[in-house]
Design an enzyme around this catalytic site. Structure first.
Site, PDB file in Angstrom:
ATOM      1  N   ASP A 107       2.132   4.029   2.658  1.00 17.60           N
ATOM      2  CA  ASP A 107       1.157   4.911   2.012  1.00 17.60           C
ATOM      3  C   ASP A 107       1.842   5.991   1.182  1.00 17.60           C
ATOM      4  O   ASP A 107       1.957   5.859  -0.032  1.00 17.60           O
ATOM      5  CB  ASP A 107       0.232   5.523   3.070  1.00 17.60           C
ATOM      6  CG  ASP A 107      -1.091   6.019   2.499  1.00 17.60           C
ATOM      7  OD1 ASP A 107      -1.292   5.919   1.278  1.00 17.60           O
ATOM      8  OD2 ASP A 107      -1.933   6.499   3.278  1.00 17.60           O
ATOM      9  N   ASP A 108       2.259   7.082   1.810  1.00 15.93           N
ATOM     10  CA  ASP A 108       2.933   8.208   1.137  1.00 15.93           C
ATOM     11  C   ASP A 108       4.198   8.547   1.918  1.00 15.93           C
ATOM     12  O   ASP A 108       4.208   9.483   2.733  1.00 15.93           O
ATOM     13  CB  ASP A 108       1.997   9.423   1.076  1.00 15.93           C
ATOM     14  CG  ASP A 108       0.762   9.165   0.242  1.00 15.93           C
ATOM     15  OD1 ASP A 108       0.898   9.036  -0.991  1.00 15.93           O
ATOM     16  OD2 ASP A 108      -0.342   9.079   0.828  1.00 15.93           O
ATOM     17  N   HIS A 165       0.870  -1.192   0.000  1.00 14.36           N
ATOM     18  CA  HIS A 165       0.000   0.000   0.000  1.00 14.36           C
ATOM     19  C   HIS A 165       0.893   1.224   0.000  1.00 14.36           C
ATOM     20  O   HIS A 165       1.270   1.759   1.041  1.00 14.36           O
ATOM     21  CB  HIS A 165      -0.927  -0.013   1.219  1.00 14.36           C
ATOM     22  CG  HIS A 165      -1.843   1.186   1.275  1.00 14.36           C
ATOM     23  ND1 HIS A 165      -2.776   1.344   2.271  1.00 14.36           N
ATOM     24  CD2 HIS A 165      -1.970   2.281   0.472  1.00 14.36           C
ATOM     25  CE1 HIS A 165      -3.427   2.487   2.082  1.00 14.36           C
ATOM     26  NE2 HIS A 165      -2.946   3.067   0.999  1.00 14.36           N
ATOM     27  N   HIS A 221      -9.229   1.385  -1.600  1.00 16.22           N
ATOM     28  CA  HIS A 221      -9.151   2.130  -0.351  1.00 16.22           C
ATOM     29  C   HIS A 221     -10.546   2.157   0.275  1.00 16.22           C
ATOM     30  O   HIS A 221     -11.528   2.499  -0.403  1.00 16.22           O
ATOM     31  CB  HIS A 221      -8.713   3.572  -0.615  1.00 16.22           C
ATOM     32  CG  HIS A 221      -7.248   3.728  -0.845  1.00 16.22           C
ATOM     33  ND1 HIS A 221      -6.562   2.975  -1.761  1.00 16.22           N
ATOM     34  CD2 HIS A 221      -6.329   4.559  -0.277  1.00 16.22           C
ATOM     35  CE1 HIS A 221      -5.279   3.336  -1.746  1.00 16.22           C
ATOM     36  NE2 HIS A 221      -5.112   4.294  -0.851  1.00 16.22           N
ATOM     37  N   HIS A 267       1.750   4.810  -2.714  1.00 13.51           N
ATOM     38  CA  HIS A 267       1.385   5.593  -3.889  1.00 13.51           C
ATOM     39  C   HIS A 267       2.639   6.211  -4.501  1.00 13.51           C
ATOM     40  O   HIS A 267       3.416   6.863  -3.790  1.00 13.51           O
ATOM     41  CB  HIS A 267       0.425   6.714  -3.502  1.00 13.51           C
ATOM     42  CG  HIS A 267      -0.861   6.238  -2.911  1.00 13.51           C
ATOM     43  ND1 HIS A 267      -2.034   6.160  -3.633  1.00 13.51           N
ATOM     44  CD2 HIS A 267      -1.159   5.807  -1.647  1.00 13.51           C
ATOM     45  CE1 HIS A 267      -3.000   5.709  -2.848  1.00 13.51           C
ATOM     46  NE2 HIS A 267      -2.489   5.481  -1.639  1.00 13.51           N
ATOM     47  N   GLU A 276     -11.286   4.346   5.906  1.00 11.08           N
ATOM     48  CA  GLU A 276     -10.347   5.332   6.444  1.00 11.08           C
ATOM     49  C   GLU A 276     -11.142   6.594   6.740  1.00 11.08           C
ATOM     50  O   GLU A 276     -11.573   6.811   7.867  1.00 11.08           O
ATOM     51  CB  GLU A 276      -9.218   5.622   5.450  1.00 11.08           C
ATOM     52  CG  GLU A 276      -8.209   6.635   5.972  1.00 11.08           C
ATOM     53  CD  GLU A 276      -7.396   7.270   4.862  1.00 11.08           C
ATOM     54  OE1 GLU A 276      -6.301   7.767   5.155  1.00 11.08           O
ATOM     55  OE2 GLU A 276      -7.862   7.308   3.714  1.00 11.08           O
TER      56      GLU A 276
END
Length: 327
Positions: free
Chosen positions: A272-273, A12, A191, A14, A194
């Protein structure tokens, strides 16, 4: 424990969240565009909506094939430095202004960067091409039809991301696109759970028939849904630092990851990021291990889920699992 050498997958993450500030500064200079803030404060945004808008601005700086290939190569180098053996990387074409109508060219450029990275000894990465929640059902079907016709070996899955709270319920809207994706042999993730509550996860299961869920942490609010994830062994790609930074939870010790793990939900640690969050995967493992008192076997079990829930080729999975057993 040595979390760098731990055999693991990143499932997961990006690409849009992997631009370091110096990379953004260089892209802005090439494009003749001023930075919105100083380089040191580029990622100082408040709230999910503002953060996603900044990603749009950043990706809009990428105009040429060599820049896209360079982003892919830099991603693979980042994974190498984190000890990642394989990555499912999410790319959402709607963020990339100059590539909206050139998705085959975009995929080809990214593939070139990833292929060069593999030749240099970095771990393989596959693409999860993502819809944006605000898109229409027709646009979603159009993307799936394009991916189906393209049959690019670098593309492994269909995804959907974006602000759940702002976009509203999207499961029914994308159900047909996901049905066609499954028919075409694409893997499916989404996704959910969240910025929305458990209902987002339920829609992803009922309408999108996903094989994996990104985030999913708010299922902890619904015991029946937790049991369903356990029974169906639907894995969650959880990103603790991201959840904490966005204010979902107060800290690593109050994050529901451990409660979900102990309930039997397959859970993995992800970033994630990583650039705006200033986090690496070994750091994320260390944060969770320290907060929850994990022993080596618990760490091994969480890493095993990252591998088994990934969309890697079976032979690569088997190799990673053998190395994990020896870790």
């Amino acid at each position: 424990m040595d979390f760098l050498s731990l055999p693991k997958a990143e499932i997961h993450i990006h690409l849009e969240g992997c631009f370091d500030p110096e990379d953004i500064e260089a892209l802005a200079k090439d494009a003749g565009v001023p930075l919105p803030r100083s380089r040191e404060n580029l990622y100082d945004t408040s709230g999910l909506s503002n953060f996603l808008a900044f990603l749009d601005w950043t990706c809009g700086l990428v105009r040429f094939r060599e820049q896209l290939a360079g982003a892919a190569y830099a991603f693979s180098r980042r994974m190498h430095l984190s000890g990642v053996r394989y990555a499912d990387v999410i790319v959402n074409p709607t963020h990339w202004t100059h590539w909206h109508h050139r998705i085959p060219d975009m995929i080809d450029a990214l593939d070139g960067g990833f292929a060069e990275a593999e030749e240099d000894g970095f771990a393989p990465a596959k693409l999860c091409i993502s819809l944006l929640r605000k898109q229409t059902s027709e646009q979603a079907i159009e993307l799936v039809e394009l991916l189906t016709a393209l049959k690019h070996p670098r593309v492994v899955a269909l995804s959907v991301d974006g602000n759940e709270a702002a976009a509203g319920r999207t499961g029914p809207r994308f159900a047909e696109a996901y049905r066609r994706a499954a028919q075409a042999g694409l893997r499916r993730t989404a996704h959910a759970g969240e910025s929305s509550g458990p209902e987002g996860v339920r829609d992803a299961l009922d309408f999108l028939r996903v094989e994996r869920i990104d985030h999913g942490v708010r299922v902890i609010e619904d015991a029946e849904l937790v049991k369903r994830l356990v029974d169906e062994q639907i894995a969650l790609g959880i990103t603790p630092t991201s959840n904490i930074t966005l204010g979902l939870y107060g800290g690593y010790d109050s994050h529901p990851f451990e409660a979900l793990r102990k309930a039997g939900v397959p859970v993995s640690v992800n970033t994630d990021d990583p650039s705006p969050l200033s986090i690496s995967l070994p750091q994320e493992y260390a944060n969770m291990a320290n907060a929850n008192g994990w022993d080596k076997e618990t760490v091994r079990a969480v890493a095993r889920t990252s591998i088994t829930a990934s969309f890697a080729e079976p032979e690569l999975k088997a190799s990673m699992l053998r190395d994990l057993a020896d870790w």
